[in-house]
Every structure is written in structure tokens, then in C-alpha cells.
Design a protein around this motif. Structure first.
Motif, mmCIF file in Angstrom:
data_model
loop_
_atom_site.group_PDB
_atom_site.id
_atom_site.type_symbol
_atom_site.label_atom_id
_atom_site.label_comp_id
_atom_site.label_asym_id
_atom_site.label_seq_id
_atom_site.Cartn_x
_atom_site.Cartn_y
_atom_site.Cartn_z
ATOM 1 N N ASP A 151 -22.718 22.055 -7.302
ATOM 2 C CA ASP A 151 -22.210 22.277 -5.955
ATOM 3 C C ASP A 151 -22.285 23.744 -5.564
ATOM 4 O O ASP A 151 -22.444 24.072 -4.377
ATOM 5 C CB ASP A 151 -20.756 21.783 -5.855
ATOM 6 N N ARG A 158 -26.497 15.183 0.404
ATOM 7 C CA ARG A 158 -25.305 15.466 -0.408
ATOM 8 C C ARG A 158 -24.117 14.620 0.049
ATOM 9 O O ARG A 158 -23.322 14.183 -0.773
ATOM 10 C CB ARG A 158 -24.937 16.948 -0.327
ATOM 11 N N LEU A 159 -24.008 14.382 1.347
ATOM 12 C CA LEU A 159 -22.892 13.593 1.856
ATOM 13 C C LEU A 159 -22.941 12.154 1.369
ATOM 14 O O LEU A 159 -21.893 11.529 1.157
ATOM 15 C CB LEU A 159 -22.892 13.610 3.388
ATOM 16 N N ALA A 202 -21.369 12.148 -2.104
ATOM 17 C CA ALA A 202 -20.290 13.104 -2.360
ATOM 18 C C ALA A 202 -18.973 12.393 -2.639
ATOM 19 O O ALA A 202 -18.709 11.297 -2.137
ATOM 20 C CB ALA A 202 -20.138 14.040 -1.171
ATOM 21 N N THR A 203 -18.141 13.039 -3.460
ATOM 22 C CA THR A 203 -16.786 12.568 -3.672
ATOM 23 C C THR A 203 -15.958 12.857 -2.426
ATOM 24 O O THR A 203 -16.345 13.690 -1.593
ATOM 25 C CB THR A 203 -16.157 13.274 -4.879
ATOM 26 N N ARG A 237 -15.335 16.596 -2.122
ATOM 27 C CA ARG A 237 -16.520 17.362 -1.755
ATOM 28 C C ARG A 237 -16.925 17.069 -0.315
ATOM 29 O O ARG A 237 -17.412 17.955 0.397
ATOM 30 C CB ARG A 237 -17.667 17.003 -2.713
ATOM 31 N N ARG A 238 -16.714 15.853 0.143
ATOM 32 C CA ARG A 238 -17.076 15.489 1.521
ATOM 33 C C ARG A 238 -16.276 16.300 2.523
ATOM 34 O O ARG A 238 -16.798 16.692 3.575
ATOM 35 C CB ARG A 238 -16.838 13.991 1.713
ATOM 36 N N LEU A 261 -18.125 19.443 2.990
ATOM 37 C CA LEU A 261 -19.473 19.365 3.550
ATOM 38 C C LEU A 261 -19.503 18.924 5.002
ATOM 39 O O LEU A 261 -20.389 19.326 5.757
ATOM 40 C CB LEU A 261 -20.324 18.406 2.710
#
Length: 802
Positions: free
Chosen positions: A729, A755-756, A759-760, A763-764, A767
């Protein structure tokens, strides 16, 4: 007692009492039968009477080779007519015992107890005999664990020390996994202290497990000690005696004993999954024992497991290598860390070193396999895989990797030989079917469709009514020109799949292509592609992978329907089919460029149709905008989008260029390949005027050329690091900032979208704001250029973010 020991060399066979342990004892005594196969007999010598093992006896993983029990309380004269049964209740003393532990028997026994330790399902176990202990290797589909167990003896006690742990794909640091593996094997009869397992009274445990089952009283073992442990090529032989010469301690065992004592507290924390606490304790131990290999290796494996500490782990491993010299057990870990940092050449060299010095064959093979994955030279990769197969010929994954590599090099006969090896290793008809069906699929994936026919035929020999093999054979026969038979097999495969409740969208498409392209029956082909449902309604589309495949099938089905309707003259139906194509394409997540290129090509074909046949430039622009979303940097699509946009805006265009205006795109396919309808060709689209060459390329401005050059170089380096380890990341965050400065908004949009998707939730949260900013920027850029439809697409995508 010592003078009464009955040495077997002084016994006379004529005076040996008959063996009666296999017969029932007298009813009055109630003596039990001996275990099946156990043969005891009386031994009479100058020292007195005793019991001995008549022949070697298997007890679990152990093979009892010799057993002598003295009976000091029995005096001459005596009556031996009752045989062993008469003296089985007498209290004796153990004189000597020899036990053999075969490595293959240990391997089979361990496999059942280690199931599920490093991955779901069974694991293959390899056991290597070493002079001072054993080497173990556990392997599953996704993970490998290797470690050594060093043995030390003190009297009758035995100590097992876990050392040199290493592996790949493990759910915990290698040392913690190795300790857990040994505990699963000996935890029932050993006491653990960190990475040391103590088996107290080992000889007594063996004797008491054996003799009471035979109805013989267990002898005393107070004076017994283990005298030696000898290692043969495939077994260990342990000797114990009542009058031992003390076993000389070995240097290897002494060093291992000291190492596990130093790391005991840290190993306890490691087993409790307190990795940061274990690392802190390891650092304290390293201060007391500087550059100790076992301590340093434990620190390095924690840093590698936690992630983001590649440089720190590499520095620690460098210290270990200075101490251990060439052939460190951490070579594999060092190679993985070098690959993570983007040093591909260094990683390949480290994997080669790891493979050459690794004692566990499966891990050595994995090292060569990883080298093959990293190299870009196909011939060099094939050489690495040859070495991998030589080390682990029974690992299917490596064989399949070599099959694919050999096919890519055109060595089909060599690839076929590997498949035959895999069939020989398979057990049962279903497993052999799987081998040949997978081989046929591999041939077809590389475009060798016609050559796959005999492979699918071989698969059908084992499972004659399998829909997958029938479909593969049907495709192969169509490619060979046997269209009628191929169509019949595809139809049968569809019936079988649908009868089983499975989705048959791909088979409908294959059958439709055969009907339209080989039999010139486009109406029947349209019927079949119309049966392909959208991804949201496809059977079993709840799973992500199947949903994406269902969406791609729906896209292809609508594209083929539009093409064939246009060829039949159904212009309105073709336009409607292409519109449905665009609707399905807009449901696909952006970011996977390779997977989306076919869809983008279909959208390009739809745009050509709308502009050239229906003269609807706005509809063509909508198709091209959808294609740009999936492949934002594809040169042919970008050029077509600019040309259509200029036409809508009324910008004067130069005269039409020759047929090679766009030519072969730099992205791997030519637009003409997808404009196969009569009268349609991308060559008829005018070239892009110079005034609109920058459409869709971002709006970044750079007043500092040095900064721009630095950003460009850094973007390339970060991209390589992200390809080596997609979980970084921190790399993604820096890459986002650099792309923003460069104004490469479309690349940034594709990156964040990808990545989205995976993503967890945490993390989302980080982002989504960046994705909104990028989409806002792209929308503003599009509106500034007068592209309201494109701007609306970006606005809709931004509003859909959650």
C-alpha cells in the motif's frame, strides 16, 4: 546382576526353551496373548535366565531389533517346561535394547498428523536422515515448510531441538510453524521448552508400551541409558544398555541446545503470535550473543512475514550469511526479499544459490521454479524448470509449469511427455481424466486448438460423458475442419451442462461461432448467443470470478449478435445489440487491461458500425467512451475517439489517409481485425487533427523539467515494485502522488479502480477520496473540452462510489 546377564553369544540353541507366547496361557493363570507377531523366548546362560526378542517386531513407527531382559531373581535349578508363560510375571531388569526408526515409516506416520498445518487438506512430507538428527519438509498446494531437528541424549532422556526453519507461503513465521509441526508429532509424550522438546525416560516409554501388551511384566530401567544414535541412509538406529559407555555429546547438538536456550522466551511469544514481542526479545538476545545465526534468522523471518521491512530483513540476513558462509538456510528468503524490492537479477541469482544448497528437494525445486517465473528469457526459464523437475519430479505444479513453458516454445512433444508423466502419477480414472482435460485446456489456451483433439479424446476414455472434455473435443474438431461432428459434440456438452444446472454461456458462444463462421448459418448462431444471459442472472454468478466471466460472456454474445445481424442486413437489430453490448461493458470494473482488451475491441467495432453504417457519430462516441474507460491508453481507441469528437465539434478534418492510417496499434491488436463487416474499416476514419491530439491525456502542467523527469523515473520503479508485490500500500500511495503531479489522470483512475476492487474496508476509506478527486478532475477536463457525454460518465462513476 552384572555377572548374571545372559549374553546371547553364550547361549546354546539346544537349551533355548520353546516359544509359547502365541498360544493361550493356562486358564488358571489368565495370561493374555502376545501382540500378533511378537515373539519372546527364554535365554539360558552362565549368568542365569532371561527373556529376549525372538525376531524383530514392528511397534508403530519403530522397529524393535533387539530386546534382552535379565531375570536376576530366578536361580538354578529351575523348570523351564512352561516356556515364557512361566516367567512372564517375574520382575526383570532391562539389559539392552536396539530400536530402528525407518525414515519412510516416519514420513507416512507424520503425514497424517500434520494434515492441515500449512494449508487446507493433506500435505506431502519428506524426511531426510542426518548424522545428528533429521530434516523435514512439508508441502501443500500453496506453502512449503522445511526445518531440521537436532537430537541430543542425556542418560535415558532425549532432547529434540528445532533449527534452520525456512519456507514460503506460510501463514506464520517459519520457526513458529516448525515448532508447531514438531509439537503435533511428539507433543503427547514430550515436554516443550521453546523450540526444545524433551522426551523423558524414552527407553522406559518404549518398553512399557511393548511388553505389557504381551503379558510380560515391564522390567526395571533404572540403570539404562542411551549409548548411541547411528544414522544410516534411510533409518536411525538407537542403542540403549544397562552398562553404557556414555554417548559423547556432539558439537552440532551442543550448539543447537545453546541456541534454543537463548531463544526460549522469544519462541514462546512467537507461538502466541506476538511477533513484535518476539522480535524485541530476539533483539535483546542478539545483543548478548552478537551475530548468532539462529537469532538473526528469527528476526529476519518476522520482518519478512510482517511486510514492508524488506531492507531491514536483508541487512539481518547479510549478517547470518557472514557467519554461516555460502549455503545459508535463508537463501530462499533473501531471494524473495530481493524480488520484492525489484532486484530481479539479484533475486534470480539468490534463488539459484538456494536451489543448489537446499537439502529439502521440494524447496530446492520451488527456488528454481521462482527463478523461472522471474526471468524474461523463455529458454532460460525452461532450463530453470528442468532443474526444478529434476529435484522434485513428483510435484504436479512444477510439471504443469514446464508443460506450459514447453508449449510456448513450440516443444509440443516434450510437453506431451510431461503430461504422460503426470498421468502415471495420478491415481484412479477421475485423476487421470483431470490430467488429460487440463492438458487439452493448456493446448487450447495457447491457440493449439486443433492439436488438442487427441488429448480430450484421452480424457473421455476415463470419463466418457464429461461436458468439459466433450466441449474441448468439439472445439478441436471444428478447428480441424470436422465442423458437423464438432457441432454435435458441443450441442451434447450444452445439454449435459444445463441438465446439471451449470451455466453453458461459453459453450453457446462456441457453438454459435461454429454455426456462423463454418456452416454460414447466422440465424441459428444468433439464436444461441441470445441464450447467453447477463452476468447478474447467470447461474452461480454470486462468486466474483464467475460473475466477471459471465459479464465477459455477455459482452461477447452481444457483440457477435450485432455483427451477425449487420451481416444479415438487420441494421436496427444490430444497433440494439451493440447498445446492449455497451451496457454490459459498463458493468465491468476498470483496471484489468489485458482482460478488457477484447471488450474494448468489440466496442470499437460497434463504434465503426454506428459511424459508417448509421452515420450516428454520437452513438459511436458513446461506444468509444466506454472502451476508453476499460483501456484508457490504447492508441487506436484514443485516435478514433479524437476523430469522432472532432467530427461532432465540426472541426475541419484533413482528407482521408491511406488504409494504414492507424495501422497496427502499439497495444497488440489492429482495429481492422474487428471491423470485418462489409464496407467497414477503421482506415476510413480520418486521422486525428493536430489541434485535438491531447484529448484524454490529462491536464497536468510542469514548469520544472527536472521534477517531471524524476517523477517519470520514479513511476516506472514504483510500477515494478507493485508488480512484484501487489500488497504494498505504501507503493500505491506514492504512485498516486506521482501520477497526480504528472497529470496522468487516466492511469491514476485505472490504478485506483483496481485497488478499490480488492481493498479492505479500512483501505477503501483511504482510497475513495482520492478516486473522487481524480474523477472530478477528469470530469472538469472533459467539460473544458466540450465533451459533455464523457464528463457525464466520469460524474456517474464518482457518484457511484460508496
Amino acid at each position: 546382576m552384572h555377572s548374571q546377564r545372559p549374553p546371547s553369544a553364550q547361549r546354546s540353541p539346544a537349551r533355548r526353551a520353546p516359544d509359547r507366547t502365541t498360544e493361550p496361557a493356562d486358564a488358571s493363570t489368565g495370561a493374555p496373548r502376545a501382540p500378533e507377531g511378537l515373539e519372546l523366548r527364554l535365554a539360558i546362560g552362565k549368568g542365569g535366565l532371561g527373556l529376549e526378542l525372538g525376531r524383530p517386531f514392528s511397534m508403530g513407527v519403530l522397529e524393535i531389533m533387539e530386546l534382552v531382559i535379565a531375570l536376576p531373581t530366578v536361580r538354578f535349578p529351575l523348570d523351564v517346561s512352561g516356556g515364557v508363560s512361566r516367567f512372564r510375571h517375574r520382575r526383570g531388569t532391562l539389559d539392552r535394547i536396539s530400536v530402528e526408526l525407518p525414515s519412510q515409516r516416519l514420513r507416512r506416520w507424520a503425514a497424517g498428523r500434520l494434515r492441515g498445518l500449512i494449508g487446507i487438506g493433506p500435505c506431502e512430507v519428506w524426511v531426510g536422515v542426518e548424522k545428528y538428527g533429521a530434516s523435514f519438509a512439508l508441502s501443500s498446494e500453496i506453502a512449503i515448510l522445511a526445518f531440521s531437528v537436532t537430537v541430543a541424549v542425556t542418560g535415558e532422556d532425549a532432547s529434540l531441538m528445532v533449527t534452520r526453519a525456512r519456507g514460503t507461503g506460510l501463514p506464520a513465521p517459519a520457526t513458529a510453524m516448525a515448532i508447531s509441526a514438531v509439537e503435533a508429532l511428539v507433543g503427547n509424550f514430550a515436554r516443550r521448552e521453546g523450540a526444545r522438546f524433551i522426551v523423558p525416560k524414552a527407553v522406559t516409554k518404549v518398553v512399557r508400551a511393548l511388553l505389557p501388551e504381551a503379558g510380560v511384566r515391564a522390567p526395571g530401567t533404572a540403570d539404562v541409558s542411551i549409548t548411541s544414535i547411528a544414522a544410516a541412509h534411510d533409518a536411525w538406529i538407537v542403542h540403549a544398555s544397562a552398562h553404557p559407555v556414555a554417548a559423547e555429546p556432539t558439537e552440532v547438538a551442543t550448539r543447537a541446545m545453546e541456541a534454543v536456550a537463548i531463544t526460549r522466551a522469544a519462541d514462546e511469544a512467537r507461538l502466541e503470535k506476538n511477533y513484535e514481542g518476539a522480535r524485541a526479545l530476539d533483539l535483546l538476545s542478539l545483543e548478548r550473543a552478537p551475530r548468532h545465526p539462529e537469532i538473526a534468522s528469527r528476526i529476519a523471518e518476522i520482518d519478512a512475514f510482517v511486510g514492508g521491512r524488506a531492507e531491514a530483513a536483508l541487512a539481518t540476513i547479510a549478517e547470518v550469511e557472514r557467519e554461516e558462509g555460502r549455503g545459508s538456510h535463508l537463501d530462499f528468503l533473501r531471494a524473495e526479499l530481493l524480488a520484492e524490492t525489484g532486484d530481479v537479477r539479484g533475486a534470480i541469482a539468490a534463488f539459484e544459490r538456494a536451489g543448489e544448497h537446499e537439502t529439502a528437494p521440494v524447496l530446492a525445486a520451488r527456488a528454481f521454479e521462482r527463478a523461472a517465473e522471474l526471468t524474461r528469457d523463455p529458454l532460460e526459464a525452461a532450463g530453470w524448470l528442468d532443474r526444478a523437475v529434476a529435484h522434485a519430479p513428483a510435484v504436479p505444479r512444477i510439471r504443469w509449469a514446464r508443460v506450459r513453458r514447453r508449449l510456448a516454445l513450440g516443444r509440443t512433444q516434450d510437453a506431451r511427455a510431461d503430461v504422460e508423466h503426470l498421468e502415471a502419477q495420478a491415481s484412479g480414472p477421475r485423476a487421470r481424466y483431470d490430467v488429460w482435460w487440463r492438458a487439452g485446456a493448456a493446448w487450447q489456451d495457447l491457440g493449439l486448438i486443433a492439436d488438442a483433439a487427441p488429448l480430450f479424446e484421452r480424457a473421455l476414455r476415463f470419463v466418457p460423458d464429461d461436458a468439459h472434455a466433450l466441449a474441448g473435443l468439439g472445439r478441436a474438431l471444428v478447428a480441424r475442419g470436422k465442423t458437423a461432428r464438432g457441432v454435435a459434440l458441443l450441442t451434447r456438452a450444452i445439454d449435459l451442462r444445463e441438465a446439471a444446472g451449470e451455466d453453458a454461456a461459453g459453450l453457446h458462444i462456441d457453438l454459435a461461432k461454429a454455426l456462423a463462421e463454418k456452416l454460414d448459418d447466422r440465424p441459428a448462431a444468433i439464436v444461441h448467443v441470445r441464450q447467453v444471459r447477463p452476468s447478474g442472472q447467470a447461474g452461480q454468478a454470486g462468486q466474483a470470478g464467475q460473475a466477471r466471466q459471465g459479464a465477459r460472456d455477455a459482452v461477447e454474445a452481444r457483440a457477435l449478435e450485432g455483427r451477425w445481424r449487420a451481416e444479415l442486413g438487420d441494421v436496427a437489430g444490430a444497433s440494439l445489440a451493440f447498445a446492449r453490448l455497451r451496457d454490459h461493458a459498463e458493468t465491468l470494473p476498470p483496471g484489468d487491461r489485458d482482460a478488457h482488451e477484447p471488450t474494448a475491441a468489440f466496442l470499437l467495432e460497434a463504434a465503426i458500425f454506428e459511424r459508417e453504417v448509421l452515420h450516428d457519430s454520437l452513438a459511436a462516441q458513446r461506444h468509444l467512451a466506454a472502451a476508453l474507460r476499460l483501456c484508457p491508453n490504447h492508441s487506436a481507441i484514443v485516435s478514433a475517439y479524437r476523430a469522432v469528437g472532432a467530427e461532432i465539434a465540426g472541426i475541419p478534418l484533413p482528407p482521408p489517409a491511406p488504409p494504414s492510417v492507424l495501422g497496427e496499434s502499439s497495444d497488440g491488436f489492429s482495429p481492422d481485425e474487428f471491423a470485418n463487416m462489409e464496407g467497414l474499416s477503421m482506415a476510413r476514419l480520418p486521422p486525428s487533427p493536430p489541434s485535438i491530439m491531447n484529448i484524454g491525456l490529462g491536464t497536468g502542467e510542469h514548469g520544472n523539467d527536472a521534477q517531471e523527469a524524476e517523477d517519470e523515473a520514479r513511476v516506472e520503479e514504483l510500477t515494478r515494485q507493485l508488480q512484484a508485490d501487489p500488497t504494498r500500500d505504501d507503493v500505491v500511495d506514492e504512485l498516486v502522488e506521482r501520477l497526480l503531479r504528472l497529470g496522468r489522470s487516466h492511469e491514476l483512475f485505472a490504478l485506483l479502480s483496481a485497488r478499490l476492487e480488492d481493498a479492505t474496508p479500512e483501505r477503501r476509506i483511504a482510497l475513495v477520496p482520492k478516486q473522487r478527486d481524480v474523477l472530478t478532475r477528469l470530469e472538469a477536463d472533459a467539460r473544458a473540452r466540450g465533451q459533455d457525454l464523457e464528463a457525464q460518465l466520469f460524474a456517474s462513476a464518482r457518484d457511484a462510489l460508496s
